[in-house]
Motif scaffolding. Structure first.
Motif, PDB file in Angstrom:
ATOM      1  N   SER A  72       3.942 -13.081   1.975  1.00  0.00           N
ATOM      2  CA  SER A  72       4.216 -13.494   0.815  1.00  0.00           C
ATOM      3  C   SER A  72       4.322 -13.086  -0.001  1.00  0.00           C
ATOM      4  O   SER A  72       4.926 -11.450  -0.931  1.00  0.00           O
ATOM      5  CB  SER A  72       2.250 -13.197  -0.186  1.00  0.00           C
ATOM      6  OG  SER A  72       1.584 -13.251  -1.212  1.00  0.00           O
ATOM      7  N   PHE A  73       5.974 -13.203  -0.306  1.00  0.00           N
ATOM      8  CA  PHE A  73       7.422 -13.135  -0.948  1.00  0.00           C
ATOM      9  C   PHE A  73       6.817 -12.341  -2.166  1.00  0.00           C
ATOM     10  O   PHE A  73       6.930 -11.357  -2.572  1.00  0.00           O
ATOM     11  CB  PHE A  73       8.060 -13.856  -0.931  1.00  0.00           C
ATOM     12  CG  PHE A  73       8.407 -13.952   0.491  1.00  0.00           C
ATOM     13  CD1 PHE A  73       9.369 -13.224   1.204  1.00  0.00           C
ATOM     14  CD2 PHE A  73       8.823 -14.885   0.741  1.00  0.00           C
ATOM     15  CE1 PHE A  73       9.896 -13.336   2.450  1.00  0.00           C
ATOM     16  CE2 PHE A  73       9.568 -15.330   2.385  1.00  0.00           C
ATOM     17  CZ  PHE A  73       9.854 -14.230   3.131  1.00  0.00           C
ATOM     18  N   ALA A  74       5.877 -13.507  -3.302  1.00  0.00           N
ATOM     19  CA  ALA A  74       5.798 -13.021  -4.224  1.00  0.00           C
ATOM     20  C   ALA A  74       4.566 -11.329  -4.528  1.00  0.00           C
ATOM     21  O   ALA A  74       4.812 -10.909  -5.579  1.00  0.00           O
ATOM     22  CB  ALA A  74       5.228 -14.319  -5.256  1.00  0.00           C
ATOM     23  N   GLU A  75       3.957 -11.722  -4.079  1.00  0.00           N
ATOM     24  CA  GLU A  75       3.208 -10.635  -3.743  1.00  0.00           C
ATOM     25  C   GLU A  75       3.671  -9.232  -3.523  1.00  0.00           C
ATOM     26  O   GLU A  75       3.349  -7.964  -3.700  1.00  0.00           O
ATOM     27  CB  GLU A  75       1.654 -10.368  -2.924  1.00  0.00           C
ATOM     28  CG  GLU A  75       0.880  -9.383  -2.752  1.00  0.00           C
ATOM     29  CD  GLU A  75       0.201  -9.644  -1.709  1.00  0.00           C
ATOM     30  OE1 GLU A  75      -1.254  -8.965  -1.161  1.00  0.00           O
ATOM     31  OE2 GLU A  75      -0.356 -10.746  -0.874  1.00  0.00           O
ATOM     32  N   LEU A  76       5.015  -9.628  -2.473  1.00  0.00           N
ATOM     33  CA  LEU A  76       5.693  -7.721  -2.121  1.00  0.00           C
ATOM     34  C   LEU A  76       6.415  -7.807  -3.544  1.00  0.00           C
ATOM     35  O   LEU A  76       6.034  -6.425  -3.629  1.00  0.00           O
ATOM     36  CB  LEU A  76       6.427  -8.825  -1.490  1.00  0.00           C
ATOM     37  CG  LEU A  76       7.761  -7.792  -0.658  1.00  0.00           C
ATOM     38  CD1 LEU A  76       6.821  -6.350   0.240  1.00  0.00           C
ATOM     39  CD2 LEU A  76       8.587  -8.401   1.330  1.00  0.00           C
ATOM     40  N   ILE A  77       6.873  -8.372  -3.705  1.00  0.00           N
ATOM     41  CA  ILE A  77       7.719  -7.801  -4.823  1.00  0.00           C
ATOM     42  C   ILE A  77       6.652  -7.715  -6.070  1.00  0.00           C
ATOM     43  O   ILE A  77       7.512  -6.582  -6.779  1.00  0.00           O
ATOM     44  CB  ILE A  77       8.477  -9.670  -5.526  1.00  0.00           C
ATOM     45  CG1 ILE A  77       9.824 -10.044  -4.431  1.00  0.00           C
ATOM     46  CG2 ILE A  77       9.518  -8.883  -7.038  1.00  0.00           C
ATOM     47  CD1 ILE A  77      10.359  -9.027  -4.236  1.00  0.00           C
ATOM     48  N   HIS A  78       5.626  -8.092  -6.309  1.00  0.00           N
ATOM     49  CA  HIS A  78       5.196  -8.083  -7.434  1.00  0.00           C
ATOM     50  C   HIS A  78       3.922  -6.325  -6.830  1.00  0.00           C
ATOM     51  O   HIS A  78       4.264  -5.082  -7.714  1.00  0.00           O
ATOM     52  CB  HIS A  78       4.201  -9.020  -7.431  1.00  0.00           C
ATOM     53  CG  HIS A  78       2.392  -8.059  -8.761  1.00  0.00           C
ATOM     54  ND1 HIS A  78       2.406  -7.545 -10.228  1.00  0.00           N
ATOM     55  CD2 HIS A  78       1.072  -7.677  -7.415  1.00  0.00           C
ATOM     56  CE1 HIS A  78       1.762  -7.438 -10.510  1.00  0.00           C
ATOM     57  NE2 HIS A  78       1.182  -6.461  -9.136  1.00  0.00           N
ATOM     58  N   GLY A  79       3.772  -6.437  -6.024  1.00  0.00           N
ATOM     59  CA  GLY A  79       3.675  -4.641  -4.969  1.00  0.00           C
ATOM     60  C   GLY A  79       4.109  -3.202  -5.312  1.00  0.00           C
ATOM     61  O   GLY A  79       3.938  -2.543  -5.603  1.00  0.00           O
ATOM     62  N   VAL A  80       5.338  -3.241  -4.776  1.00  0.00           N
ATOM     63  CA  VAL A  80       6.717  -3.093  -5.091  1.00  0.00           C
ATOM     64  C   VAL A  80       7.085  -2.400  -6.189  1.00  0.00           C
ATOM     65  O   VAL A  80       8.048  -1.530  -6.860  1.00  0.00           O
ATOM     66  CB  VAL A  80       7.727  -2.621  -4.554  1.00  0.00           C
ATOM     67  CG1 VAL A  80       7.530  -2.959  -2.817  1.00  0.00           C
ATOM     68  CG2 VAL A  80       8.544  -4.156  -4.177  1.00  0.00           C
ATOM     69  N   GLN A  88       0.606  -1.529   0.195  1.00  0.00           N
ATOM     70  CA  GLN A  88       0.094   0.525   0.025  1.00  0.00           C
ATOM     71  C   GLN A  88       1.124   1.557   0.014  1.00  0.00           C
ATOM     72  O   GLN A  88       0.546   1.971  -0.487  1.00  0.00           O
ATOM     73  CB  GLN A  88      -1.112   0.162   1.246  1.00  0.00           C
ATOM     74  CG  GLN A  88      -1.871  -0.656   0.996  1.00  0.00           C
ATOM     75  CD  GLN A  88      -3.008  -0.957   0.069  1.00  0.00           C
ATOM     76  OE1 GLN A  88      -2.975   0.379  -0.316  1.00  0.00           O
ATOM     77  NE2 GLN A  88      -3.810  -2.136  -0.385  1.00  0.00           N
ATOM     78  N   VAL A  89       2.159   1.278   0.860  1.00  0.00           N
ATOM     79  CA  VAL A  89       2.706   2.328   0.811  1.00  0.00           C
ATOM     80  C   VAL A  89       3.288   1.911  -0.695  1.00  0.00           C
ATOM     81  O   VAL A  89       3.740   3.577  -1.158  1.00  0.00           O
ATOM     82  CB  VAL A  89       4.045   1.886   1.724  1.00  0.00           C
ATOM     83  CG1 VAL A  89       5.138   3.221   1.495  1.00  0.00           C
ATOM     84  CG2 VAL A  89       3.165   2.428   3.305  1.00  0.00           C
ATOM     85  N   ALA A  90       4.009   1.722  -1.224  1.00  0.00           N
ATOM     86  CA  ALA A  90       4.386   1.625  -2.628  1.00  0.00           C
ATOM     87  C   ALA A  90       3.569   2.043  -3.947  1.00  0.00           C
ATOM     88  O   ALA A  90       3.720   2.654  -4.166  1.00  0.00           O
ATOM     89  CB  ALA A  90       4.834  -0.138  -3.068  1.00  0.00           C
ATOM     90  N   ARG A  91       1.628   1.970  -3.458  1.00  0.00           N
ATOM     91  CA  ARG A  91       0.658   2.390  -4.990  1.00  0.00           C
ATOM     92  C   ARG A  91       1.095   3.538  -4.407  1.00  0.00           C
ATOM     93  O   ARG A  91       0.769   4.484  -5.238  1.00  0.00           O
ATOM     94  CB  ARG A  91      -0.275   1.758  -4.294  1.00  0.00           C
ATOM     95  CG  ARG A  91      -0.002   0.168  -4.710  1.00  0.00           C
ATOM     96  CD  ARG A  91      -1.378  -0.203  -3.894  1.00  0.00           C
ATOM     97  NE  ARG A  91      -1.664  -1.894  -4.753  1.00  0.00           N
ATOM     98  CZ  ARG A  91      -2.618  -2.780  -3.985  1.00  0.00           C
ATOM     99  NH1 ARG A  91      -3.633  -2.020  -3.606  1.00  0.00           N
ATOM    100  NH2 ARG A  91      -2.757  -3.662  -4.608  1.00  0.00           N
ATOM    101  N   ASN A  92       1.296   4.348  -3.222  1.00  0.00           N
ATOM    102  CA  ASN A  92       1.289   6.177  -3.280  1.00  0.00           C
ATOM    103  C   ASN A  92       2.300   6.640  -3.435  1.00  0.00           C
ATOM    104  O   ASN A  92       3.858   6.377  -3.046  1.00  0.00           O
ATOM    105  CB  ASN A  92       1.199   6.419  -1.443  1.00  0.00           C
ATOM    106  CG  ASN A  92       1.526   7.872  -1.240  1.00  0.00           C
ATOM    107  OD1 ASN A  92       1.575   8.969  -2.400  1.00  0.00           O
ATOM    108  ND2 ASN A  92       1.277   8.375  -0.129  1.00  0.00           N
ATOM    109  N   LYS A  93       2.583   7.206  -4.686  1.00  0.00           N
ATOM    110  CA  LYS A  93       3.204   7.993  -5.554  1.00  0.00           C
ATOM    111  C   LYS A  93       4.815   8.361  -4.250  1.00  0.00           C
ATOM    112  O   LYS A  93       5.891   8.452  -4.661  1.00  0.00           O
ATOM    113  CB  LYS A  93       3.574   9.136  -6.078  1.00  0.00           C
ATOM    114  CG  LYS A  93       4.215   9.535  -6.853  1.00  0.00           C
ATOM    115  CD  LYS A  93       3.825  10.611  -7.893  1.00  0.00           C
ATOM    116  CE  LYS A  93       4.748  11.385  -9.061  1.00  0.00           C
ATOM    117  NZ  LYS A  93       4.196  12.211 -10.188  1.00  0.00           N
TER     118      LYS A  93
END
Length: 937
Positions: A865-873, A833-838
Motif C-alpha cells: 500500500s504505497f499511499a498508506e506508506l507515504i502518508h504514514g512516514v 509503526q516505526v515512523a510513529r515512534n519518535k
C-alpha cells in the motif's frame, strides 16, 4: 507446447478436456444479446487515438457473452525455480460494429499457441494474420485479413502460460505454516484490473459476461470458484501428474474483476438455510473454532441485507476464504470472498472487542458489495465511490442492525468522516466522480481507491431503504452511472411525502460529487448572517481542480440553542444567508450530531459561550458534537481561521469527560498536535498538560474496573477503558507504566499464561517494550513468530516498533525486505509503526528513501500500500528541511515513479507545507498557553 518462461514442455494441445462451446453458449446468446445492447448504449463515446491499441480503453465494437476458462496452477516450482500456471480460454463475443481488429486485455501472459477465431454461425471467419502484445496498454492485438460482420458472434480461443507469482495480483500463490509444514495456497485478486493477468479477457467493468471455470489441481486439494462446483469431479493423470479436475456451474452475468479462484487443502465450517454459507481456513484454525464468529455473523447479515434491500441474494452459495497474504482486508468477489485472516478469525480468549467489530463491519462491507458492485456495477472506475462508498455506509448500517447495542452508526464519524475531512481539506484533493477521460491508466485507476472514494459517502434518512430497493431491482445485472443513482433517490424522496426539497436531488448532489472538498459554515450570532466558503487547510493554496459550481454547496443546516432546544432544519443554498435571527446570550450550535458534511465556525462570543458550557456542564452538549467541537476547532486553527489558543481551550473539559467518542476525537487531534510540535521547545509543557487531562480518565476506569480486569458491559465503554489505559501510559502516569511492566514480566515468566486482558494488550505490549530492553524485544519477537492467531500477531508486530533502541528499529525495518520474516502485506504496517515512534521517525523515512526502487519494483502496487506508506512516514513532518526532503524524494525517483502513491506524495508535501506554516506562526501562542496551563497544573 514449450513454456517460454522455463523452457519445459508444460502443455500439449488437448491436455485439458475440450469443451463444446457451441452447445453451451447458444442458449445464453439471445438473453446476453439483449443485455449487451443495453451496455453498448451505455458505453462512452471517446475519440479514438491514431491507433486503437494505444488507447487504454477498449473500443466498443466487440462485446463478450461467454467465457470458458481452464487453468492448471502448479504447486511446485519448475527446475528453474519458477511457479507457473497453464491454461486455455474461449470467449464468445459479438461484433456490434464492423472492424478488422481484435483488442483483448492480456498482461504478463505468454501464448503457447496461435489464437484461433471461428464464427458461431459456422460461416467462415476472418483469418488472424498478425498477433502481438501491446505491453503499455496491456492488450493482445490481433489484426484480421478482413472485417468482422456486425451482428455476428465469434469464438476466440487462446492457450497460454503465466507466472504464478507471490505479488498478490491476478492468479497468485501464497503459503501458510501448520504443524511445522509450509503449505502452498493458490488464490486470485482480479480487482480492479488483474483478470488480464490470468487469461485474455475484455477487462472492463461494463464488459459483463457469463464465466464457465474449470480448475486442474493436485489430488487432495479443494478448488473453489464463484459458482458451485459440479459434483462429478474427475481424477486423472496429465503428463504423468495425478490431478483432480473440478468444473463449476456458469456464473451470473458479471464483470470480469469479480471472478475468483482458489486451490488449497483448507477445510470449512458451514451453515445451510436458503443459501449455503461456508467459511474456509487452514484445518488447525477451523478445529480451534476461529471461524465460528464469522459464520454466525455472515448468516445474520445476509438475512438482514436481503430484507433491507428487498432483493434476494441471487447465488446458491457464499464462500468466504481466509488468506495469510492479501492486500485488502477483503475482496468482494461474487460468491467467493477472500479476506486477510486476521480480519476474519475471532478467538474470545485472545481477540479483542475491537477485533470483533472489525470482523463484523468487514463482512458487512463485502456482503454489501454482493448488491452494490456485483449485482449492480459501476460503468467505469471514475465513479469508484458508487461501489465502495455505498458498501462502506451499508457496512455500518447493517452491522448496527446485527449488533444494536454497539452503536456502530455513530462510529462512522470517528472512523471515516473525520479521516476524510483531513484529506478533503487539501488543495490536492479530488471530487468523488472524476471525468471518465481522466481515469484511463492502471495507476490512475488504483489511485482512486482512496479515503475520498470510501469514506465521503453517507446516505441517511427514511428514503434510503426504498431508494436502494428500486435502484437495485431496476439495474440488476447491469452497469450504472451516478445520474441513475440520483434519479432513483429523487423517486424515493417524491414517494416518501414527508421530505420536501427546494431543488431536485441531482442539482443538490452534483455539487457534492462533482467538486472536491467541503464547506466551512460560519454563523455570526450577533448579526444572524450565515456564510459558507470552501474550507482549505492552507487557505492561500492554489486549487488546481476547477469547479463549475464555484465551490458553493447546498448545505443541510441542523442547529440547536442552549437548553437542548432543537430548531427546524433548513438548507443553506447560497454563499451568504442573512435571514437567521440574532440569539442574544444563548449559545448556538450547528450540525447537530454531525448529520452534515461540513465544518462550523462561530463568532468569538458564541465560541466563548460554548466553551463555558463545556466547562460547567459538558453533557448538555450532545456527545457527537463535543467530538465535533474539538475536531473543528483544531482544524480551523491549523488553517489560521481561529487562534490556536481557542482550539486548545476546547480540550479543557476533557478532565471531566469519560465518554469514548469525544475522547477519541480529542486524542486524534492531540496526537497530531503533539507530533507536529514535538520538535519545538513547547514539548515539555505539552507532556505536562496532557498528563493533567489524562490522569482523571485513567483514575475513573481504574476505580470502576478493579485491577483493570473487569470488562465494561458497553461496547464503546470497552474502547474508552482502552483509551484511558493508553493515555495514562502515554502521559507517563506511574501507575499505568508499572502495571504494563508487571504484566509483561509475568507473561515472560509463563509464556503459556498471558495475564493481559485482550482488550488492553496493544497498549501493554507497546509500553512494556518501550520501557524494556533486548530481553523484552526478543521475547515479543518469538511470540510473534509462534502465535497462530493473526490478531495477536498484529498486536505484537506493532508493539515491536515501540522500542527506543534505534539499532533494533533499523533491524526491524530491514525485516520488511524479507517476506519470510515479515509478510509482504504487513510491510507497510511495520514501517508506519516505526515512523510513529519518535525514535524511529527519521529511520523509517530514510529507509523508504533508500529502498524505494526495491520496494516499488519488487512488491508491486497490488501487494504494497504505497499511499498508506507515504502518508504514514510523513504524517508528523513539520519542518522546512522535511519539506525539502520530500521534494528531493519526488525528483530523485521520478524515473521509477510512485504508482498509486503519486497522489499521496502530493498530499504529503501540501500537508507538510501547512504544518511548517502553522508551527512557525503559532509557536509563540502555543508556548504561552501551555506555560499557563502547566502553571495551573
Amino acid at each position: 507446447w514449450v513454456c517460454v518462461v522455463c523452457g519445459k514442455v508444460i502443455m500439449r494441445k488437448g491436455c485439458f478436456s475440450t469443451m463444446c462451446v457451441l452447445c453451451t453458449v447458444v442458449a445464453t446468446v439471445s438473453v446476453a444479446t439483449l443485455i449487451g445492447i443495453w451496455i453498448f448504449q451505455l458505453l462512452p463515446s471517446i475519440d479514438p487515438p491514431a491507433v486503437l491499441w494505444d488507447s487504454y480503453r477498449l473500443p466498443t465494437a466487440l462485446l463478450p457473452d461467454t467465457y470458458h476458462v481452464s487453468l492448471w496452477p502448479r504447486l511446485r516450482p519448475s527446475p528453474a525455480g519458477i511457479y507457473v500456471f497453464t491454461g486455455n480460454s474461449t470467449v464468445v463475443f459479438r461484433c456490434v460494429r464492423e472492424t478488422d481488429l481484435i483488442l483483448i486485455h492480456s498482461y504478463k501472459l505468454n501464448l503457447t499457441a496461435e489464437p484461433t477465431l471461428t464464427a458461431l454461425s459456422g460461416t467462415p471467419a476472418p483469418i488472424i494474420h498478425s498477433t502481438w502484445m501491446q505491453d503499455t496498454t496491456q492488450y493482445l492485438v490481433m489484426q484480421l485479413n478482413s472485417k468482422l460482420t456486425a451482428g455476428e458472434s465469434y469464438v476466440l480461443r487462446t492457450e497460454f502460460v503465466g507466472k504464478l507469482g507471490n505479488d498478490l495480483e491476478g492468479f497468485y500463490r501464497t503459503a501458510y505454516k501448520e504443524g511445522g509444514v509450509i503449505r502452498t495456497v493458490v488464490a486470485s485478486k482480479m480487482h480492479p484490473i488483474h483478470t488480464r493477468k490470468t487469461f485474455p479477457c475484455f477487462d472492463e467493468p461494463a464488459m459483463k459476461a457469463v464465466f464457465h471455470i474449470t480448475l486442474h489441481h493436485d489430488r487432495g486439494t479443494v478448488a473453489l470458484s464463484n459458482s458451485m462446483e459440479i459434483r462429478d469431479k474427475v481424477d486423472t493423470v496429465v503428463d504423468g501428474t495425478p490431478v483432480t479436475i473440478t468444473r463449476f456451474k456458469p456464473t451470473e452475468y458479471m464483470s470480469p474483476y469479480l471472478l475468483s479462484m482458489f486451490v488449497s487443502d483448507y477445510t470449512n465450517v458451514q451453515s445451510r438455510e436458503d443459501t449455503l454459507v461456508r467459511v474456509w481456513a487452514p484445518p488447525g484454525a477451523v478445529s480451534q473454532g476461529l471461524c465460528a464468529c464469522a459464520l454466525s455473523l455472515t448468516g445474520r447479515l445476509l438475512h438482514l441485507l436481503q430484507d433491507y434491500y428487498n432483493v434476494t441474494y441471487p447465488l446458491p452459495k457464499l464462500d468466504q476464504v481466509t488468506l495469510p497474504d492479501v492486500h485488502y482486508g477483503g475482496t468482494e468477489n461474487w460468491g467467493l470472498i477472500t479476506y486477510r485472516e486476521k480480519r476474519l478469525f475471532y478467538e474470545p480468549r485472545i481477540s479483542s472487542n475491537r477485533d470483533k467489530q472489525s470482523t463484523a463491519t468487514l463482512i458487512a462491507h463485502d456482503l454489501g458489495h454482493m448488491w452494490f458492485g456485483n449485482l449492480v456495477t459501476l460503468s467505469w472506475w471514475n465513479e469508484v465511490w458508487l461501489s465502495e462508498g455505498l458498501a462502506l455506509y451499508m457496512s455500518y448500517l447493517s452491522a448496527d442492525y446485527t449488533e444494536p447495542n454497539w452503536n456502530l452508526k455513530d462510529l462512522i464519524v470517528l472512523n471515516d468522516i473525520h479521516r476524510v475531512f483531513a484529506v478533503d481539506a487539501l488543495a490536492s484533493s479530488h471530487p468523488l466522480s472524476s471525468k471518465e477521460e481522466d481515469i484511463m491508466k492502471p495507476e490512475q485507476i488504483s489511485e482512486l481507491f482512496d479515503t475520498i472514494s470510501y469514506s465521503k459517502v453517507g446516505l441517511r434518512g427514511s428514503a434510503h431503504a426504498q431508494f436502494t430497493s428500486t435502484y437495485l431491482q431496476t439495474f440488476a445485472y447491469k452497469n450504472t452511472v451516478v445520474s441513475d443513482l440520483w434519479d432513483h433517490l429523487q423517486r424515493a424522496v417524491d414517494a416518501n411525502g414527508t421530505v420536501r426539497l427546494p431543488r431536485p436531488v441531482r442539482e443538490i448532489m452534483d455539487r457534492w460529487v462533482l467538486q472536491m472538498g467541503f464547506p466551512l459554515v460560519t454563523i455570526n450570532t450577533r448579526t444572524g448572517v450565515v456564510t459558507q466558503q470552501h474550507f482549505l487547510l492552507e487557505p492561500d493554496a492554489a486549487v488546481e481542480t476547477p469547479s463549475e459550481f464555484n465551490y458553493e454547496w447546498i448545505v443541510p443546516i441542523t442547529w440547536m440553542k442552549s437548553g437542548m432546544e432543537q430548531k427546524p432544519d433548513w438548507l443553506l443554498q447560497r454563499k451568504i444567508h442573512s435571514d437567521m435571527k440574532t440569539v442574544g446570550d444563548e449559545w448556538v450550535m450547528l450540525n447537530v450530531n454531525l448529520t452534515g458534511y461540513y465544518r462550523v465556525n462561530y463568532d468569538s462570543e458564541n465560541w466563548e459561550r460554548i466553551l463555558e458550557q463545556l466547562r460547567t456542564d459538558h453533557q448538555v452538549i450532545p456527545e457527537m458534537n463535543r467530538a465535533q467541537i474539538v475536531d473543528d476547532a483544531f482544524n480551523l486553527a491549523r488553517a489560521g481561521i481561529i487562534p490556536v489558543a481557542l482550539a486548545l481551550n476546547t480540550t479543557v473539559f476533557l478532565s471531566k469527560e469519560t465518554s469514548y467518542i469525544p475522547w477519541e476525537s480529542a486524542l486524534m487531534n492531540l496526537d497530531s498536535f503533539y507530533h507536529t510540535f514535538d520538535q519545538t521547545d513547547v514539548c515539555g509543557n505539552m507532556k505536562k498538560y496532557f498528563k493533567k487531562q489524562a490522569t482523571p480518565l485513567f483514575e475513573h476506569f481504574k476505580a470502576i474496573t478493579p485491577g483493570w480486569m473487569r470488562v465494561p458491559a458497553g461496547h464503546t465503554d470497552q474502547f474508552d477503558r482502552l483509551n484511558a489505559f493508553r493515555v495514562g501510559c502515554t502521559a507517563e502516569v506511574d501507575a499505568c507504566l508499572n502495571l504494563t511492566v508487571s504484566w509483561f514480566s509475568q507473561w515472560m515468566e509463563e509464556p503459556a499464561q498471558n495475564p493481559v486482558d485482550p482488550n488492553l494488550r496493544s497498549t501493554v505490549y507497546c509500553s512494556a517494550i518501550a520501557a524494556g530492553g533486548a530481553k523484552e524485544w526478543e521475547f515479543a519477537w518469538r511470540m510473534f513468530q509462534n502465535t497462530s492467531v493473526a490478531t495477536e500477531a498484529e498486536r505484537l508486530m506493532s508493539a515491536l516498533a515501540c522500542t527506543r533502541d534505534t539499532q533494533r528499529l533499523e533491524s526491524f525495518l530491514s525485516f520488511t525486505l524479507n517476506p519470510v520474516k515479515i509478510r509482504k502485506h504487513e510491510a507497510t504496517s511495520v514501517i508506519v509503526q516505526v515512523a510513529r515512534n519518535k525514535a524511529g521517525r527519521a529511520l523509517a523515512w530514510n529507509f523508504v528513501r533508500q529502498n524505494w526502487k526495491y520496494i516499488f519494483t519488487e512488491y508491486g502496487a497490488g501487494s504494497f500500500s504505497f499511499a498508506e506508506l507515504i502518508h504514514g512516514v510523513t504524517q508528523a513532518f513539520s519542518t522546512q528541511d522535511q519539506l525539502d526532503q520530500l521534494r528531493r524524494f519526488k525528483e530523485d525517483h521520478s524515473d521509477i515513479g510512485f504508482g498509486p502513491a503519486a497522489w499521496a506524495l502530493e498530499l504529503a508535501m501540501e500537508k507538510t507545507k501547512a504544518n511548517v506554516k502553522w508551527v512557525t506562526e503559532s509557536q509563540p501562542e502555543v508556548k504561552e498557553w501551555l506555560s499557563a496551563a502547566a502553571g495551573r497544573a
